[in-house]
Scaffold this motif. Structure first.
Motif, PDB file in Angstrom:
ATOM      1  N   TRP A   2     -60.325 -75.518  39.172  1.00  0.00           N
ATOM      2  CA  TRP A   2     -61.010 -76.762  39.499  1.00  0.00           C
ATOM      3  C   TRP A   2     -60.305 -77.549  40.606  1.00  0.00           C
ATOM      4  CZ3 TRP A   2     -61.519 -78.512  33.711  1.00  0.00           C
ATOM      5  CH2 TRP A   2     -62.367 -77.610  33.045  1.00  0.00           C
ATOM      6  N   GLU A  61     -58.881 -84.659  32.077  1.00  0.00           N
ATOM      7  CA  GLU A  61     -59.274 -83.842  33.228  1.00  0.00           C
ATOM      8  C   GLU A  61     -60.334 -84.562  34.050  1.00  0.00           C
ATOM      9  OE1 GLU A  61     -58.335 -79.527  31.103  1.00  0.00           O
ATOM     10  OE2 GLU A  61     -60.363 -80.360  30.997  1.00  0.00           O
ATOM     11  N   ARG A  89     -52.814 -77.333  35.020  1.00  0.00           N
ATOM     12  CA  ARG A  89     -53.901 -76.868  34.153  1.00  0.00           C
ATOM     13  C   ARG A  89     -55.210 -76.755  34.935  1.00  0.00           C
ATOM     14  NH1 ARG A  89     -53.878 -80.376  29.522  1.00  0.00           N
ATOM     15  NH2 ARG A  89     -55.573 -81.633  30.326  1.00  0.00           N
ATOM     16  N   LEU A  90     -55.496 -77.758  35.784  1.00  0.00           N
ATOM     17  CA  LEU A  90     -56.754 -77.737  36.544  1.00  0.00           C
ATOM     18  C   LEU A  90     -56.745 -76.661  37.622  1.00  0.00           C
ATOM     19  CD1 LEU A  90     -57.614 -81.536  36.836  1.00  0.00           C
ATOM     20  CD2 LEU A  90     -58.311 -79.883  35.118  1.00  0.00           C
ATOM     21  N   SER A 123     -55.151 -73.801  37.257  1.00  0.00           N
ATOM     22  CA  SER A 123     -55.340 -72.538  36.533  1.00  0.00           C
ATOM     23  C   SER A 123     -56.795 -72.338  36.110  1.00  0.00           C
ATOM     24  CB  SER A 123     -54.410 -72.461  35.318  1.00  0.00           C
ATOM     25  OG  SER A 123     -54.832 -73.338  34.295  1.00  0.00           O
ATOM     26  N   LYS A 124     -57.529 -73.429  35.921  1.00  0.00           N
ATOM     27  CA  LYS A 124     -58.948 -73.341  35.572  1.00  0.00           C
ATOM     28  C   LYS A 124     -59.833 -73.161  36.803  1.00  0.00           C
ATOM     29  CE  LYS A 124     -58.840 -75.954  31.254  1.00  0.00           C
ATOM     30  NZ  LYS A 124     -59.449 -77.065  30.494  1.00  0.00           N
TER      31      LYS A 124
END
Length: 150
Positions: free
Chosen positions: A78, A38, A72-73, A75-76
């Motif tokens: 970021w 990440e 993924r990023l 969804s976070k």
């Protein structure tokens, strides 16, 4: 132990430790755990929006890996994705405010590493280390390319 054995052992240990670190998340204050993958993607954006294809090229990873990582990023919270103004088939990825905080944290980790090295070695030693890192990276890249063509 002969110098070549000592050097090979030290190199093997260094690679092993790097592999372990690549799997170990870092705890970023106010953000939480961030994996090295990440960090790498966030660093590749460098506060400049990029397409998935550009991220593939910069990080030298597959389109599928970039897709999983960006999802993924996002969804976070970021990263955000927006349609590309120049190519309607692609999207641009850019950092959110939280993503920018992670970029700053990653820079601080890199600074800490640099500080540690420069307190251990002279300027001339650092030039030799830098040249050695480049030579080693080039050699390992060549090995990977040779093995992937088999």
């Amino acid at each position: 132990m002969k110098p070549i054995q000592t050097r090979t052992l030290a190199l093997g240990q260094m690679i092993h430790h790097l592999c372990l670190l690549e799997k170990q998340p870092f705890d970023v204050p106010e953000i939480g755990l961030v994996t090295p993958s990440e960090f790498h993607l966030i660093d590749a954006l460098n506060n400049q929006p990029k397409t998935g294809k550009e991220l593939c090229q910069n990080l030298q990873i597959t389109k599928g890996a970039v897709s999983q990582l960006t999802e993924r990023l996002i969804s976070k919270g970021w990263l955000i994705q927006t349609p590309s103004p120049t190519d309607k088939r692609s999207v641009l990825y850019s950092l959110t405010e939280s993503g920018k905080k992670i970029a700053v944290a990653h820079f601080a980790i890199a600074q800490q590493f640099h500080q540690h090295l420069t307190t251990q070695f002279s300027s001339a030693d650092m030039q030799t280390i830098d040249a050695g890192f480049k030579t080693l990276a080039d050699y390992l890249k060549t090995l990977l390319e040779e093995n992937s063509n088999d």
